[in-house]
Design a protein around this motif. Structure first.
Motif, PDB file in Angstrom:
ATOM      1  N   GLY A   1      45.220  47.065  72.704  1.00 38.84           N
ATOM      2  CA  GLY A   1      44.518  46.521  71.543  1.00 38.84           C
ATOM      3  C   GLY A   1      44.229  47.591  70.518  1.00 38.84           C
ATOM      4  N   ASP A   2      42.942  47.826  70.251  1.00 42.01           N
ATOM      5  CA  ASP A   2      42.559  48.819  69.251  1.00 42.01           C
ATOM      6  C   ASP A   2      42.365  50.213  69.845  1.00 42.01           C
ATOM      7  OD1 ASP A   2      40.237  48.415  70.664  1.00 42.01           O
ATOM      8  OD2 ASP A   2      39.023  47.816  68.946  1.00 42.01           O
ATOM      9  N   ARG A   3      42.717  50.373  71.118  1.00 38.13           N
ATOM     10  CA  ARG A   3      42.581  51.660  71.801  1.00 38.13           C
ATOM     11  C   ARG A   3      43.957  52.246  72.089  1.00 38.13           C
ATOM     12  NH1 ARG A   3      38.756  48.143  73.457  1.00 38.13           N
ATOM     13  NH2 ARG A   3      36.627  48.910  73.597  1.00 38.13           N
ATOM     14  N   ILE A   4      44.071  53.561  71.844  1.00 37.10           N
ATOM     15  CA  ILE A   4      45.336  54.257  72.088  1.00 37.10           C
ATOM     16  C   ILE A   4      45.045  55.575  72.795  1.00 37.10           C
ATOM     17  CG2 ILE A   4      47.370  55.343  71.040  1.00 37.10           C
ATOM     18  CD1 ILE A   4      46.992  53.431  68.641  1.00 37.10           C
ATOM     19  N   CYS A   5      45.813  55.850  73.851  1.00 32.82           N
ATOM     20  CA  CYS A   5      45.801  57.163  74.493  1.00 32.82           C
ATOM     21  C   CYS A   5      47.099  57.865  74.119  1.00 32.82           C
ATOM     22  CB  CYS A   5      45.706  57.044  76.007  1.00 32.82           C
ATOM     23  SG  CYS A   5      44.077  56.562  76.567  1.00 32.82           S
ATOM     24  N   ALA A   6      46.984  59.100  73.703  1.00 30.40           N
ATOM     25  CA  ALA A   6      48.153  59.918  73.368  1.00 30.40           C
ATOM     26  C   ALA A   6      48.169  61.103  74.321  1.00 30.40           C
ATOM     27  CB  ALA A   6      48.067  60.389  71.925  1.00 30.40           C
TER      28      ALA A   6
END
Length: 139
Positions: free
Chosen positions: A86-91
């Motif tokens: 959703g609105d969360r991203i892990c890089a």
């Protein structure tokens, strides 16, 4: 904005950050919300990395980036994988920086957890080798 829009904007920031060796500050600032919660794992626990104190506004993030760029020179910033929910991203990837005062290289795995709201980053938490950071800053 969609998850894809957020991911594409974040990817572009990371690409520019690596290509310019940390000179693309404006790209990041354009992506941050005015009231961003920005945290760095070291959390200024040592005076040699005072710039890593928690930030709660874009103005404070500018101070963080100024401190980073004053003391460190980027060798690379590589993101190998993105995980989107959703609105969360892990890089996830790695980065290497040389301390300008000590000449010591820090090469570390890197994980950033980012949360978007209305196309802007409202939460950013970076994880890396804090012991290595402090050691390189003190060497």
């Amino acid at each position: 904005m969609t998850s894809d829009d957020n991911l594409n904007a974040l990817k572009r920031c990371y690409e520019l950050w690596n290509e310019t060796k940390g000179e693309s500050v404006d790209a990041w600032l354009n992506l941050f919300d005015e009231t961003v919660d920005f945290r760095s794992l070291a959390m200024a626990r040592d005076p040699s990395v005072d710039f890593t104190k928690p930030c709660c506004s874009k103005t404070e993030v500018i101070q963080y980036l100024s401190g980073l760029k004053a003391d460190w020179s980027m060798e690379h910033y590589t993101i190998d994988e993105y995980v989107v929910d959703g609105d969360r991203i892990c890089a996830y990837g790695s980065t290497a920086w040389t301390n300008r005062n000590t000449g010591t290289l820090l090469d570390t795995p890197k994980l950033d957890f980012v949360k978007f709201k209305d196309g802007k980053i409202v939460f950013f938490y970076e994880f890396y080798d804090t012991a290595g950071l402090i050691s390189a800053a003190r060497a």
